[in-house]
Scaffold this active site. Structure first.
Site, short mmCIF file in Angstrom:
data_model
loop_
_atom_site.label_atom_id
_atom_site.label_comp_id
_atom_site.label_asym_id
_atom_site.label_seq_id
_atom_site.Cartn_x
_atom_site.Cartn_y
_atom_site.Cartn_z
N TYR A 1 53.30 152.42 -13.14
CA TYR A 1 54.65 151.91 -12.46
C TYR A 1 55.73 152.72 -12.22
O TYR A 1 56.19 152.82 -11.21
CB TYR A 1 54.98 150.83 -13.39
CG TYR A 1 56.24 149.56 -12.96
CD1 TYR A 1 56.07 148.75 -11.94
CD2 TYR A 1 57.42 150.16 -13.07
CE1 TYR A 1 57.03 147.92 -11.60
CE2 TYR A 1 58.64 149.34 -12.73
CZ TYR A 1 58.46 148.29 -11.89
OH TYR A 1 59.49 147.56 -11.37
N VAL B 1 50.66 143.65 1.13
CA VAL B 1 51.13 144.87 1.58
C VAL B 1 50.47 145.99 1.05
O VAL B 1 50.77 146.95 1.91
CB VAL B 1 52.70 144.75 1.24
CG1 VAL B 1 53.54 143.54 1.73
CG2 VAL B 1 52.78 144.97 -0.16
N SER C 1 63.31 151.41 -9.30
CA SER C 1 63.55 150.62 -10.77
C SER C 1 63.83 151.86 -11.67
O SER C 1 63.59 153.13 -11.17
CB SER C 1 62.07 150.31 -11.12
OG SER C 1 62.21 149.90 -12.75
N ASN D 1 60.42 144.94 -1.17
CA ASN D 1 60.52 144.79 -2.57
C ASN D 1 59.10 144.42 -3.37
O ASN D 1 59.50 144.50 -4.52
CB ASN D 1 61.40 143.38 -2.45
CG ASN D 1 61.40 142.82 -3.92
OD1 ASN D 1 62.33 143.13 -4.93
ND2 ASN D 1 60.50 141.75 -4.10
N GLY E 1 57.47 140.28 -0.97
CA GLY E 1 57.35 139.55 -2.26
C GLY E 1 58.59 139.00 -2.57
O GLY E 1 59.44 138.99 -3.36
#
Length: 247
Positions: free
Chosen positions: A155, A64, A142, A90, A12
């Site tokens: 997420y 990916v 994150s 990433n 990414g």
């Protein structure tokens, strides 16, 4: 230069944090493979910037979230570079909805890229790192994976999963010359934060003790620290870069 002679792949890498990491690695002497899926133009642009720094840059297209595609990309990268020293996982996406409105497709796509993608890339490169008794793996997690967030169950789950994967893999590979760490950015000045409504941005800034969003280059330099000799005694860590949002 801290990374002279090293080779790296950043997934990414065509924009945002991935772009900044790729540049930071190249600035310290690494040759870099730029992974992307559809943003070929931006990927070529960042490759050009790396080449201007006197380093080698190659394009590495792959989804990916798809293991065969990722494995094929890995073979091409190893063919070009000969070996891979540094892997930066990433690549990530978001698909925000409250859980009641979230469908299975949204859940699976986010998990496929953000979590399965880390497995796929690491699996594709880890054997050659073990054979060489050297490797540096950094997974980008994150702050959302640490604290959760409204409308981001998929997420948050994916990033928390990457953090746990990081610790487990670090324990398995510590005796093989390979360190595995994570970097957990908070709200960073990227396209994703720019898309947040201004009123929401102000509310977020009120929650951040340093009263500003982070910069992508700050994340890039932290990654350099972990993969250089400066970070040789660090493994299984999750480095938070969030302006004090999580304490």
């Amino acid at each position: 230069m801290k990374l002279m002679g090293r080779t790296a792949l950043v997934t990414g890498a065509s924009r945002g944090i991935g772009r900044a990491i790729a540049l930071a690695l190249a600035e310290e002497g690494a040759d870099v493979a730029i992974n992307y899926v559809s943003s070929e133009g931006p990927a070529k642009e960042i490759a050009g910037q790396i080449q201007k720094l006197g380093r080698r840059a190659i394009l590495a297209r792959a989804d990916v979230g798809d293991f065969p595609d990722t494995f094929h990309m890995a073979q091409e990268v190893l063919k070009e570079f000969g070996h891979l020293d540094i892997l930066i996982n990433n690549a990530g996406i978001s698909s925000d909805k409250t859980f009641v409105k979230m469908d299975h497709a949204s859940w699976r796509r986010v998990l496929a890229i953000n979590l399965d993608g880390v497995f796929n890339c690491t699996k594709a490169f880890i054997d050659q790192m073990i054979k060489r008794n050297y490797g540096r793996v950094v997974n980008i997690t994150s702050v959302i994976g640490q604290i959760g967030n409204f409308g981001q169950a998929n997420y948050a789950a994916s990033k928390a999963g990457v953090a746990a994967f990081t610790k487990s893999l670090a324990k398995e590979l510590a005796g093989k010359g390979i360190t595995v760490n994570a970097v957990a950015p908070g709200f960073i000045e990227t396209e994703m934060v720019a898309a947040i409504p201004e009123k929401v941005q102000h509310r977020l800034l009120d929650q951040i003790p340093l009263k500003r969003f982070g910069r992508a280059d700050e994340v890039g330099r932290a990654v350099v620290y972990l993969v250089s000799s400066d970070g040789d005694y660090i493994t299984g860590a999750e480095l938070s870069i969030n302006g004090g949002l999580l304490m």
